[in-house]
Design a protein around this motif. Structure first.
Motif, short mmCIF file in Angstrom:
data_model
loop_
_atom_site.label_atom_id
_atom_site.label_comp_id
_atom_site.label_asym_id
_atom_site.label_seq_id
_atom_site.Cartn_x
_atom_site.Cartn_y
_atom_site.Cartn_z
N THR A 119 -21.16 -62.89 24.83
CA THR A 119 -19.83 -62.48 24.41
C THR A 119 -19.95 -61.32 23.43
OG1 THR A 119 -19.02 -64.75 24.67
CG2 THR A 119 -17.69 -63.25 23.33
N LEU A 120 -19.18 -60.28 23.66
CA LEU A 120 -19.25 -59.09 22.82
C LEU A 120 -18.74 -59.40 21.41
CD1 LEU A 120 -17.96 -56.48 25.41
CD2 LEU A 120 -20.32 -56.87 24.70
N SER A 121 -19.30 -58.71 20.43
CA SER A 121 -18.95 -58.96 19.04
C SER A 121 -17.53 -58.48 18.74
CB SER A 121 -19.93 -58.26 18.11
OG SER A 121 -19.75 -56.85 18.18
N ILE A 122 -17.00 -58.95 17.62
CA ILE A 122 -15.66 -58.54 17.19
C ILE A 122 -15.62 -57.03 16.97
CG2 ILE A 122 -13.97 -58.73 15.31
CD1 ILE A 122 -14.89 -61.60 14.91
N VAL A 123 -16.66 -56.49 16.38
CA VAL A 123 -16.71 -55.05 16.10
C VAL A 123 -16.67 -54.26 17.40
CG1 VAL A 123 -18.13 -53.21 15.12
CG2 VAL A 123 -17.94 -55.38 13.93
N THR A 124 -17.46 -54.66 18.38
CA THR A 124 -17.49 -53.95 19.67
C THR A 124 -16.16 -54.07 20.38
OG1 THR A 124 -19.88 -54.23 19.92
CG2 THR A 124 -18.61 -53.86 21.93
N ARG A 125 -15.56 -55.25 20.36
CA ARG A 125 -14.26 -55.42 21.04
C ARG A 125 -13.18 -54.57 20.39
NH1 ARG A 125 -15.67 -60.97 20.70
NH2 ARG A 125 -13.86 -61.41 19.37
N ALA A 126 -13.20 -54.48 19.06
CA ALA A 126 -12.22 -53.65 18.36
C ALA A 126 -12.40 -52.18 18.72
CB ALA A 126 -12.35 -53.86 16.85
N SER A 127 -13.64 -51.75 18.83
CA SER A 127 -13.90 -50.35 19.19
C SER A 127 -13.47 -50.08 20.63
CB SER A 127 -15.39 -50.05 19.01
OG SER A 127 -15.63 -48.68 19.17
N LEU A 128 -13.68 -51.05 21.52
CA LEU A 128 -13.26 -50.88 22.91
C LEU A 128 -11.74 -50.78 23.02
CD1 LEU A 128 -15.69 -53.37 24.69
CD2 LEU A 128 -15.63 -50.88 24.98
N GLU A 129 -11.03 -51.55 22.23
CA GLU A 129 -9.57 -51.48 22.25
C GLU A 129 -9.09 -50.09 21.81
OE1 GLU A 129 -8.34 -54.74 19.84
OE2 GLU A 129 -8.93 -56.26 21.31
N LYS A 130 -9.75 -49.54 20.76
CA LYS A 130 -9.41 -48.21 20.30
C LYS A 130 -9.71 -47.18 21.39
CE LYS A 130 -8.59 -44.86 17.29
NZ LYS A 130 -7.25 -44.57 16.77
N LEU A 131 -10.86 -47.32 22.02
CA LEU A 131 -11.26 -46.40 23.09
C LEU A 131 -10.28 -46.48 24.25
CD1 LEU A 131 -13.33 -44.48 24.38
CD2 LEU A 131 -14.60 -46.50 25.14
N ALA A 132 -9.84 -47.67 24.60
CA ALA A 132 -8.89 -47.85 25.71
C ALA A 132 -7.58 -47.14 25.41
CB ALA A 132 -8.65 -49.34 25.96
N GLN A 133 -7.11 -47.18 24.17
CA GLN A 133 -5.87 -46.49 23.80
C GLN A 133 -6.01 -44.98 23.98
OE1 GLN A 133 -5.07 -47.72 19.79
NE2 GLN A 133 -4.82 -49.88 20.33
N ILE A 134 -7.13 -44.44 23.49
CA ILE A 134 -7.36 -43.00 23.60
C ILE A 134 -7.50 -42.59 25.06
CG2 ILE A 134 -8.96 -41.13 23.00
CD1 ILE A 134 -9.72 -42.81 20.53
N ALA A 135 -8.26 -43.37 25.84
CA ALA A 135 -8.47 -43.05 27.24
C ALA A 135 -7.15 -43.09 28.02
CB ALA A 135 -9.46 -44.03 27.85
N ALA A 136 -6.30 -44.05 27.71
CA ALA A 136 -5.02 -44.16 28.41
C ALA A 136 -4.16 -42.93 28.17
CB ALA A 136 -4.29 -45.42 27.97
N VAL A 137 -4.12 -42.46 26.93
CA VAL A 137 -3.34 -41.25 26.62
C VAL A 137 -3.90 -40.05 27.36
CG1 VAL A 137 -2.67 -39.67 24.77
CG2 VAL A 137 -2.61 -42.13 24.38
N ALA A 138 -5.23 -39.93 27.37
CA ALA A 138 -5.85 -38.80 28.05
C ALA A 138 -5.58 -38.84 29.55
CB ALA A 138 -7.35 -38.81 27.78
N LEU A 139 -5.69 -40.02 30.16
CA LEU A 139 -5.46 -40.14 31.60
C LEU A 139 -4.00 -39.88 31.97
CD1 LEU A 139 -7.66 -43.29 32.30
CD2 LEU A 139 -8.08 -40.98 33.16
N ASN A 140 -3.10 -40.09 31.03
CA ASN A 140 -1.68 -39.87 31.28
C ASN A 140 -1.34 -38.38 31.26
OD1 ASN A 140 0.86 -40.98 31.89
ND2 ASN A 140 1.51 -40.79 29.75
N ARG A 141 -2.30 -37.55 30.80
CA ARG A 141 -2.23 -36.10 30.82
C ARG A 141 -1.25 -35.53 29.82
NH1 ARG A 141 -5.22 -34.25 34.92
NH2 ARG A 141 -4.45 -32.14 34.62
N GLY A 142 -0.23 -36.28 29.41
CA GLY A 142 0.70 -35.75 28.41
C GLY A 142 0.00 -35.42 27.12
N GLY A 143 -0.92 -36.26 26.71
CA GLY A 143 -1.67 -35.99 25.48
C GLY A 143 -3.12 -35.74 25.78
#
Length: 556
Positions: A119-143
């Motif tokens: 099971t991934l650590s709390i720190v890694t999961r928190a970083s993945l959630e942040k990465l997912a937010q940034i990636a979603a904005v980038a993939l949406n092309r608006g930002g």
């Protein structure tokens, strides 16, 4: 300073400065011509370097999930699990798997799957959630421009952070990247020294190499290390936690300050990243979040570098110990001397690479031989150095002095005069007069050797005095034993008699004497081998093992 005087810069340090310069000055469209496919690779590669992550897969959410890119150790696809995430945009976690929908403006653009051994650590999961937010904005092309810029910067930063295992160089790269990321004037990476309750910095940006050590409860960085919370302030001087002493020492004036904890994969704080004086106004929440996300990759790089430092330090110690052992073995006689009327057997087995036991033989006159068995306090290099000093002193004294009392007193004086590494030493020194078969001896605090008579009687040799190196002006008494054919004189160190078995029972003097009596018909060398083998057998899985010297003189 002429061009010849400019100190060389590391390639990694130059790359970090070039990267930051490009990020800060070039227009996004010019600097990044990244297509969506390249952006997907960025997301996957950034996720893959997080602690505990072994593989990453990213899906496009079309009419049905479509694999875009994957990297690392990837298990077989669970289509139903992926489709469930695409229908219910929530984070899913199970043993060894973390998955999240990349959602922006209500649209699910993709699914990020991350795999690890556990099971991934709390720190890694928190970083993945942040990465997912940034990636979603980038993939949406608006930002896309800003998000792609950030993802590319993080990807390049991780490459730089993994480009060196040299700790000072790595700290320099961390500071170049973090100050550039937030536009800070200066920064410091503080590392935790749990053993001494301190935080310390090896290097500060813009300064010559300068080590700062502070109690963990001192200053804002110490507070962050102790409490694990971030600190962001527009005027550090108004914060009661701020310690102005460092500014005074370095001739610097701190205004704006941003400090965040650096956590390892287990969530434990291993350091603090502190930035000072943002060039374009106070630090913002966006700076804080960006630096917090960046710190995950910093922690991974620091852990690798510190582990490398520990390995190098261990290798240096092992190399030094190997050298010390070779020197030490060179001080000990390879074979016992030949002595008319006697068989001599001797053996030495150190418990570690460098031991503290010693034996030697020196001719005093044609008819007499000096035999010494000693035990230096402690082990390791310090004990080996004491042994080397003892060896030199004994051989010098044996050349000029034949009186046993004078030899022992001189060794005592030598130990007391060496104030740099003052250690205690037990020593048994015996002069064997082979013409008259007489043994003269002084026992200076050593475990008592013995003469085992042919008829079975045992004589312990305990005349002498206290340990060497304890006091000055000590009087040592000489003992004398007349030897007869068939007698066996045995000397040893406490690693023989004090060897313990698994039940905490010592090998003991009685067991040693009984074994010698049973083996008395054997040659002296074989008696020594038998004793050492029996002690090894007895002490198997025992709680403690010490150096061992075994010396046997058999009167023929």
């Amino acid at each position: 300073m002429s061009s010849k005087e400019i100190p060389p810069r590391s390639s990694a340090g130059i790359q970090s400065r070039n990267l930051l310069s490009a990020i800060q000055s070039a227009p996004a469209a010019q600097f990044f011509s990244t297509q969506i496919g390249e952006l997907v690779k960025h997301v996957v590669e950034v996720a893959k370097v997080l602690p505990g992550v072994s593989g990453v897969r990213l899906w496009q959410n079309d009419s049905e999930p479509k694999l875009q890119y994957q990297s690392g150790d990837i298990p077989a696809t669970d289509v139903l699990a992926v489709e469930k995430i695409s229908l219910e945009p929530a984070t899913a976690e199970s043993s060894g798997r973390w998955a999240c929908a990349l959602s922006s403006d209500g649209n699910i653009l993709g699914i990020l799957e991350v795999f690890g051994g556990d099971t991934l650590s709390i720190v890694t999961r928190a970083s993945l959630e942040k990465l997912a937010q940034i990636a979603a904005v980038a993939l949406n092309r608006g930002g896309e421009q800003q998000s792609v810029r950030y993802l590319s910067a993080i990807l390049e930063a991780t490459k730089l952070l993994n480009s060196t295992l040299d700790l000072p160089e790595l700290l320099d790269i961390i500071l170049q990247l973090s100050t550039g990321l937030c536009g800070a004037d200066r920064g410091t990476v503080f590392l935790l020294d749990h053993k001494h309750g301190q935080i310390w910095s090896l290097k500060g940006l813009g300064l010559e190499k300068h080590e700062i050590r502070l109690p963990i409860e001192r200053g804002i960085a110490g507070w962050v290390a102790h409490h694990g919370d971030r600190v962001r302030t527009a005027d550090a001087s108004t914060d009661p936690r701020f310690d102005p002493a460092v500014d005074r020492d370095l001739g610097y004036h701190t205004r704006e300050l941003l400090a965040i904890p650096i956590r390892n994969k287990d969530g434990d704080i291993v350091g603090v990243l502190e930035l000072l004086n943002k060039q374009a106004g106070p630090f913002t929440a966006a700076d804080e979040n960006a630096l917090d996300h960046f710190s995950i990759y910093v922690a991974v790089a620091l852990e690798k570098a510190q582990l490398h430092q520990e390995i190098l330090a261990k290798q240096r110690i092992e190399s030094d110990l190997a050298l010390a052992r070779n020197v030490q073995r060179g001080l000990l006689p390879e074979n016992p001397p030949e002595l008319d009327g006697f068989e001599i057997g001797v053996a030495y087995t150190p418990s570690s690479m460098v031991g503290g036991d010693y034996y030697d033989f020196m001719r005093l006159k044609p008819e007499s031989l000096l035999a010494v068995v000693a035990d230096v306090e402690g082990k390791g290099i310090a004990a080996a150095l004491m042994m080397a000093s003892l060896h030199a002193s004994l051989h010098t004294l044996a050349t000029h002095v034949h009186a046993l009392e004078h030899i022992v007193r001189s060794v005592n004086d030598m130990i007391l005069s060496d104030t740099r590494a003052h250690k205690l030493l037990s020593m048994f020194a015996a002069v064997i007069d082979h013409r008259h078969q007489v043994l003269h001896y002084i026992n200076a605090g050593h475990v008592p050797p013995a003469v085992i008579r042919f008829g079975g009687e045992t004589v312990q040799l305990d005349e002498g005095g206290i340990l060497l190196g304890a006091f000055a002006d000590v009087t040592y008494e000489r003992g004398r034993v007349q030897l007869r054919p068939g007698d066996i004189f045995v000397a040893y160190t406490d690693g023989i008699t004090e060897a313990m078995n698994v039940h905490g029972e010592q090998y003991g003097f009685t067991r040693l004497v009984d074994l010698i009596r049973a083996q008395r018909a054997m040659p002296a060398s074989q008696i020594v081998e038998t004793i050492l083998s029996d002690v090894d057998r007895f002490s198997t899985q025992g709680p403690h093992e010490d150096d061992r010297v075994m010396l046997v003189f058999k009167v023929s």
